[in-house]
Design an enzyme around this catalytic site. Structure first.
Site, PDB file in Angstrom:
ATOM      1  N   ASP A  10       0.864  -1.187   0.000  1.00 25.66           N
ATOM      2  CA  ASP A  10       0.000   0.000   0.000  1.00 25.66           C
ATOM      3  C   ASP A  10       0.895   1.229   0.000  1.00 25.66           C
ATOM      4  O   ASP A  10       2.083   1.159   0.325  1.00 25.66           O
ATOM      5  CB  ASP A  10      -0.917   0.007   1.228  1.00 25.66           C
ATOM      6  CG  ASP A  10      -1.875   1.206   1.226  1.00 25.66           C
ATOM      7  OD1 ASP A  10      -2.343   1.591   0.131  1.00 25.66           O
ATOM      8  OD2 ASP A  10      -2.140   1.769   2.291  1.00 25.66           O
ATOM      9  N   SER A  11       0.290   2.362  -0.316  1.00 26.29           N
ATOM     10  CA  SER A  11       1.029   3.620  -0.224  1.00 26.29           C
ATOM     11  C   SER A  11       1.345   3.985   1.232  1.00 26.29           C
ATOM     12  O   SER A  11       2.263   4.736   1.490  1.00 26.29           O
ATOM     13  CB  SER A  11       0.208   4.745  -0.848  1.00 26.29           C
ATOM     14  OG  SER A  11      -1.008   4.898  -0.145  1.00 26.29           O
ATOM     15  N   CYS A  73      -4.299  -1.486  -2.068  1.00 25.32           N
ATOM     16  CA  CYS A  73      -4.282  -0.057  -2.394  1.00 25.32           C
ATOM     17  C   CYS A  73      -5.081   0.114  -3.681  1.00 25.32           C
ATOM     18  O   CYS A  73      -4.758  -0.502  -4.701  1.00 25.32           O
ATOM     19  CB  CYS A  73      -2.823   0.368  -2.597  1.00 25.32           C
ATOM     20  SG  CYS A  73      -2.614   2.058  -3.206  1.00 25.32           S
ATOM     21  N   ASN A  74      -6.125   0.939  -3.617  1.00 31.06           N
ATOM     22  CA  ASN A  74      -6.969   1.120  -4.798  1.00 31.06           C
ATOM     23  C   ASN A  74      -6.244   1.844  -5.922  1.00 31.06           C
ATOM     24  O   ASN A  74      -6.415   1.522  -7.096  1.00 31.06           O
ATOM     25  CB  ASN A  74      -8.231   1.901  -4.421  1.00 31.06           C
ATOM     26  CG  ASN A  74      -9.263   1.043  -3.728  1.00 31.06           C
ATOM     27  OD1 ASN A  74     -10.131   0.487  -4.357  1.00 31.06           O
ATOM     28  ND2 ASN A  74      -9.156   0.912  -2.416  1.00 31.06           N
ATOM     29  N   GLU A 152      -3.234   9.181   7.767  1.00 34.07           N
ATOM     30  CA  GLU A 152      -1.788   8.994   7.943  1.00 34.07           C
ATOM     31  C   GLU A 152      -1.228   9.864   9.070  1.00 34.07           C
ATOM     32  O   GLU A 152      -0.192   9.562   9.642  1.00 34.07           O
ATOM     33  CB  GLU A 152      -1.051   9.306   6.629  1.00 34.07           C
ATOM     34  CG  GLU A 152      -1.253   8.257   5.535  1.00 34.07           C
ATOM     35  CD  GLU A 152      -0.475   6.959   5.784  1.00 34.07           C
ATOM     36  OE1 GLU A 152       0.469   6.950   6.598  1.00 34.07           O
ATOM     37  OE2 GLU A 152      -0.833   5.930   5.157  1.00 34.07           O
ATOM     38  N   CYS A 184     -10.792   3.236  -1.215  1.00 39.34           N
ATOM     39  CA  CYS A 184      -9.395   3.472  -0.811  1.00 39.34           C
ATOM     40  C   CYS A 184      -9.239   2.750   0.516  1.00 39.34           C
ATOM     41  O   CYS A 184     -10.107   2.873   1.393  1.00 39.34           O
ATOM     42  CB  CYS A 184      -9.123   4.964  -0.641  1.00 39.34           C
ATOM     43  SG  CYS A 184      -7.521   5.330   0.132  1.00 39.34           S
ATOM     44  N   THR A 185      -8.172   1.991   0.674  1.00 41.83           N
ATOM     45  CA  THR A 185      -8.059   1.166   1.883  1.00 41.83           C
ATOM     46  C   THR A 185      -7.786   1.987   3.145  1.00 41.83           C
ATOM     47  O   THR A 185      -7.824   1.448   4.247  1.00 41.83           O
ATOM     48  CB  THR A 185      -6.975   0.074   1.709  1.00 41.83           C
ATOM     49  OG1 THR A 185      -5.749   0.687   1.296  1.00 41.83           O
ATOM     50  CG2 THR A 185      -7.409  -0.942   0.674  1.00 41.83           C
ATOM     51  N   HIS A 186      -7.520   3.275   2.989  1.00 39.66           N
ATOM     52  CA  HIS A 186      -7.409   4.132   4.176  1.00 39.66           C
ATOM     53  C   HIS A 186      -8.776   4.462   4.780  1.00 39.66           C
ATOM     54  O   HIS A 186      -8.880   4.765   5.966  1.00 39.66           O
ATOM     55  CB  HIS A 186      -6.721   5.461   3.821  1.00 39.66           C
ATOM     56  CG  HIS A 186      -5.235   5.359   3.644  1.00 39.66           C
ATOM     57  ND1 HIS A 186      -4.652   4.825   2.522  1.00 39.66           N
ATOM     58  CD2 HIS A 186      -4.215   5.739   4.450  1.00 39.66           C
ATOM     59  CE1 HIS A 186      -3.331   4.882   2.640  1.00 39.66           C
ATOM     60  NE2 HIS A 186      -3.032   5.429   3.799  1.00 39.66           N
TER      61      HIS A 186
END
Lengths: 275, 275
Positions: A10-11, A73-74, A152, A184-186
């Site tokens: 992921d980012s 991560c999308n 984040e 978005c996985t966040h």
């Protein structure tokens, strides 16, 4: 091969929402995770850069001898999966198709919303995937660029977060959608605020959690499921930035008490250019 | 290849419960179905015979140019899938792993029941698949040999059916299970009677319907999903017996008004012996 770990990229910390679900559904599997926090967010970056960075994470994980790779991560799924997948000999899973399938299954009024990063939104990946299955579904897609930085910076349950969620999602309020894809996985870390604002009548689809069902299907299909049911999966976490913030969020989110991420440098890796 | 049909096989009409779910989730896909009604039930047959008959149905479907094969039959899945799958170049999906995954996800009290044919029950396929994922789960498995004949004789909503269901499932009543796997694709036709007898607190898992989710994952994974979203899937039905009873049950179950199954003869096919 079944004893090898599954790789997740992921980012940043968002992919941990996928890891959390994997730990629940697949407790015997070893996991290696890398988050590219030094270079996030990926959403606003040009496609070729997202592909370069995703290649670098992929190569890092391949050296860990993974048996399967999950794009948790999308943005990476939308912009890099179709380029990277043909080069790999292990199964590769993204998050967009699982989220799409779950949303189509969930909607009753045929009106689906999607929120994602700018990159995913611009790629139209969700809209196209949904319409490829059913062109009659109405899809309302929007970018939510402020959400990733909130998560984040560990501010995902603050009054500021509530304000940003309400401002960003205002167009969805009373829009008639009955299903919203968290593209978005966040975003699952903001789920309580999103659900509270949109109300219980809107079903939230966590594309990352849905991806774990696909991981489980493919592990079985390719005979890669770890059959040692006494084994408690070992988790390794890597980040490209200083690990303190990662550890803070990951400990809280995953409920692991002694989590220690290691910092790694991958930006010098040019080997992906050979591919 | 994406325009080719998906093949479904079963000992009889039970596999139509899987076809029904496929028609709902994958409306653009063509379907070819074969039921071996002339030789049902498969449950009491020896393993080598189940394998022989399943090979004959498989070969029949392969000649129809299928892109994927679904064993819409628990007995064939338990006794023949692992033997046949390695010989085929197309993806093959059974019903036991999908049912297992869904039951593990559904149970809250860790006590799962399984009903199936004698063959599936003796193979211990469900018990082993569940314990391979979590050895701490309690599994109560039983054969229900009278269910398939009830369904195939179109008596699945009669007072006789209610009596048989109650007698057969008596050991599960107050057994403490909160989840029951319908481990035969014929059983969903008895679902109202089963649910009514065991009560709403027991979740019934339709292994065939769960298999369709796996079909969808694999169609996407192997780029086999039919992308022509204007196409209304064509359905072809074959049976090895006289088609009148098949048409009667299928019309009622699938809600298709002009369904006509064709009778075919496959018992002479010995080509499977070459495999």
């Amino acid at each position: 091969m079944e004893n090898q770990p599954i790789g997740f990229l992921d980012s940043g910390v968002g992919g941990l929402t996928v890891v959390k679900e994997a730990m629940r559904q697949l407790p015997h599997e070893d996991i290696v995770f890398i988050g590219d926090q030094a270079r996030l967010p990926y959403g606003p970056r040009p496609t070729d850069q997202v592909q370069e960075f995703t290649w670098q994470m992929t190569n890092f994980l391949l050296k860990k001898n993974i048996k399967m790779l999950v794009f948790a991560c999308n943005t990476a799924t939308a912009e890099a999966l179709s380029v990277i997948k043909p080069h790999l000999s292990i199964p590769v899973v993204g998050v967009i198709l699982p989220g799409t399938r779950a949303a189509i299954k969930a909607t009753h009024n045929q009106r689906i919303g999607v929120i994602s990063t700018e990159g995913t939104h611009k790629s139209q990946a969700y809209v196209e995937a949904i319409h490829a299955r059913n062109p009659d579904l109405e899809v309302m897609s929007m970018a939510a660029p402020k959400f990733v930085p909130l998560v984040e910076s560990n501010q995902f349950d603050t009054p500021l977060a509530r304000k940003v969620v309400e401002e960003t999602l205002a167009p969805f309020k009373n829009s008639g959608i009955d299903t919203l894809i968290l593209g978005c996985t966040h975003y699952p870390l903001l789920r309580p605020l999103i659900q509270s604002y949109l109300g219980e009548d809107v079903q939230l689809i966590d594309s990352g959690a849905e991806a774990v069902s696909e991981v489980s299907v493919l592990l079985d299909y390719f005979n890669l499921t770890n059959s040692d049911t006494q084994h408690v999966g070992i988790k390794q976490f890597y980040t490209t930035a200083a690990p303190e913030m990662f550890d803070l969020i990951a400990t809280q989110w995953l409920g692991l008490t002694s989590l220690r991420a290691q910092q790694v440098h991958i930006s010098g890796d040019q080997s992906w250019k050979r591919n």
